[in-house]
Write an enzyme that holds these catalytic residues in place. Structure first.
Site, PDB file in Angstrom:
ATOM      1  N   ARG A  25       0.838  -1.215   0.000  1.00 40.90           N
ATOM      2  CA  ARG A  25       0.000   0.000   0.000  1.00 40.90           C
ATOM      3  C   ARG A  25       0.863   1.253   0.000  1.00 40.90           C
ATOM      4  O   ARG A  25       0.541   2.243  -0.667  1.00 40.90           O
ATOM      5  CB  ARG A  25      -0.953  -0.013   1.193  1.00 40.90           C
ATOM      6  CG  ARG A  25      -1.986   1.103   1.138  1.00 40.90           C
ATOM      7  CD  ARG A  25      -3.045   0.987   2.215  1.00 40.90           C
ATOM      8  NE  ARG A  25      -2.491   1.114   3.551  1.00 40.90           N
ATOM      9  CZ  ARG A  25      -3.186   0.943   4.683  1.00 40.90           C
ATOM     10  NH1 ARG A  25      -4.467   0.630   4.618  1.00 40.90           N
ATOM     11  NH2 ARG A  25      -2.621   1.084   5.850  1.00 40.90           N
ATOM     12  N   LYS A  79      -2.607   7.051   1.155  1.00 41.82           N
ATOM     13  CA  LYS A  79      -2.389   7.330   2.581  1.00 41.82           C
ATOM     14  C   LYS A  79      -1.296   8.396   2.641  1.00 41.82           C
ATOM     15  O   LYS A  79      -0.110   8.104   2.821  1.00 41.82           O
ATOM     16  CB  LYS A  79      -1.987   6.039   3.293  1.00 41.82           C
ATOM     17  CG  LYS A  79      -2.165   6.086   4.786  1.00 41.82           C
ATOM     18  CD  LYS A  79      -2.175   4.701   5.385  1.00 41.82           C
ATOM     19  CE  LYS A  79      -1.982   4.734   6.882  1.00 41.82           C
ATOM     20  NZ  LYS A  79      -3.000   5.470   7.646  1.00 41.82           N
TER      21      LYS A  79
END
Ligand code: PMP
Length: 288
Positions: A50, A149
């Site tokens: 991620r 993120k």
């Protein structure tokens, strides 16, 4: 405490970044929060994947291979002698000029901090969290994808301020259309008539690693799971509700906007999720 800073381990008092780092000047960068349980790092591969996806999405080339980053995380944990704790992995755009232009920042910064964490006191896992719906919405995919993120968490911080000012533990964030996206730092699940429901990431949620674990626990428990657009109404009228996140783990939520969820106490199915999660972290993960 030893901090990994651009390839070196330095004492925390010497772990400093430049005032010209665009991570500081503009929130230009990406990060991950990762947990260590019983000398194992939970879903390290998922967090690394991620992180690199977030970086790719913002044209930030991480100056380490995924294998090199994995080893750097493990070595930081070893150097700090942690068997249980939390790792904060931060990639900044690096030092540049005062303008926005990220192409004037030749070298991204890499920071790895390994420390202890306790986000909520243990009684919240027994009593449950109080939620409030925030006026601050999740940004739409038309601005910055909520899948990234990024180091720019102001939107979520504004929502967290609203929640705290309303006397709640956590804030529920909706998307521009008014559908439930997630909480300020956690994904949300509800239980209704034996079915588990959670918003799809397309509703504006981060694809949480703990969310994926909760979905796997659904399979283990043979509970039907649906990703569905939810409104506040669905949460007001749910039988049970819980939140998932690396720091929060799996935690019950018992009120939203003054309405009790179910009977206003953590539900039995949520307790089973917590039990499965706590059992799983005893032996899952990459050995330190
Ligand atoms: N949503 C947001 C906005 C988050 O920052 C986080 C991580 N704290 C989550 C959801 C949960 O994701 P994860 O389970 O991967 O920690």
């Amino acid at each position: 405490m030893k901090i990994y800073l651009d390839g070196e381990f330095v004492p925390s008092e010497d772990a400093k970044v430049s005032v010209f780092d665009h991570g500081l000047l503009y929130g230009d960068g990406v990060f991950e929060g990762i947990r260590i349980y019983h000398n194992r790092v939970l879903r390290l591969g998922d967090h690394i994947d991620r992180l690199y996806d977030s970086a790719r999405a913002i044209c930030l080339a991480i100056p380490l291979s995924k294998a090199g980053m994995t080893e750097a995380v493990l070595e930081t944990i070893r150097r700090n002698g942690l068997s249980d704790g939390y790792v904060r992995l931060v990639i900044t755009r690096g030092v540049g000029t005062l303008g926005l232009n990220p192409y004037h920042c030749p070298k991204p910064g890499v920071i790895i901090i390994a420390d202890k964490i306790a986000l909520y006191p243990e009684e919240k896992y027994h009593d449950g969290l109080v939620l409030n719906t925030c006026a601050t919405r999740r940004p739409t995919v038309a601005s910055l994808s909520p899948m990234v993120k990024s180091l720019n968490y102001l939107n979520n911080i504004m929502a967290k301020i609203e929640a705290i000012q309303a006397g709640a533990d956590e804030g529920l964030m909706l998307n521009e259309q008014g559908y439930v996206a997630e909480c300020t730092g956690d994904n949300i699940f509800i239980l209704k008539n034996g079915e588990v429901l959670t918003p799809p990431v397309a509703s504006g949620a981060l694809r949480g690693v703990t969310r994926s674990i909760a979905i796997e626990i659904c399979m283990t428990m043979q509970l039907p799971l649906k990703e569905a657009q939810l409104t506040c109404y669905d949460i007001y009228t749910a039988d049970e509700c819980f939140l998932t996140g690396t720091a929060a783990e799996i935690i019950p939520a018992v009120r939203l906007d003054g309405r009790p969820i179910g009977d206003g106490r953590p539900g039995p199915v949520t307790a089973e999720f917590i039990r499965h999660f706590r059992e799983m972290v005893k032996h899952a993960g990459t050995p330190v």
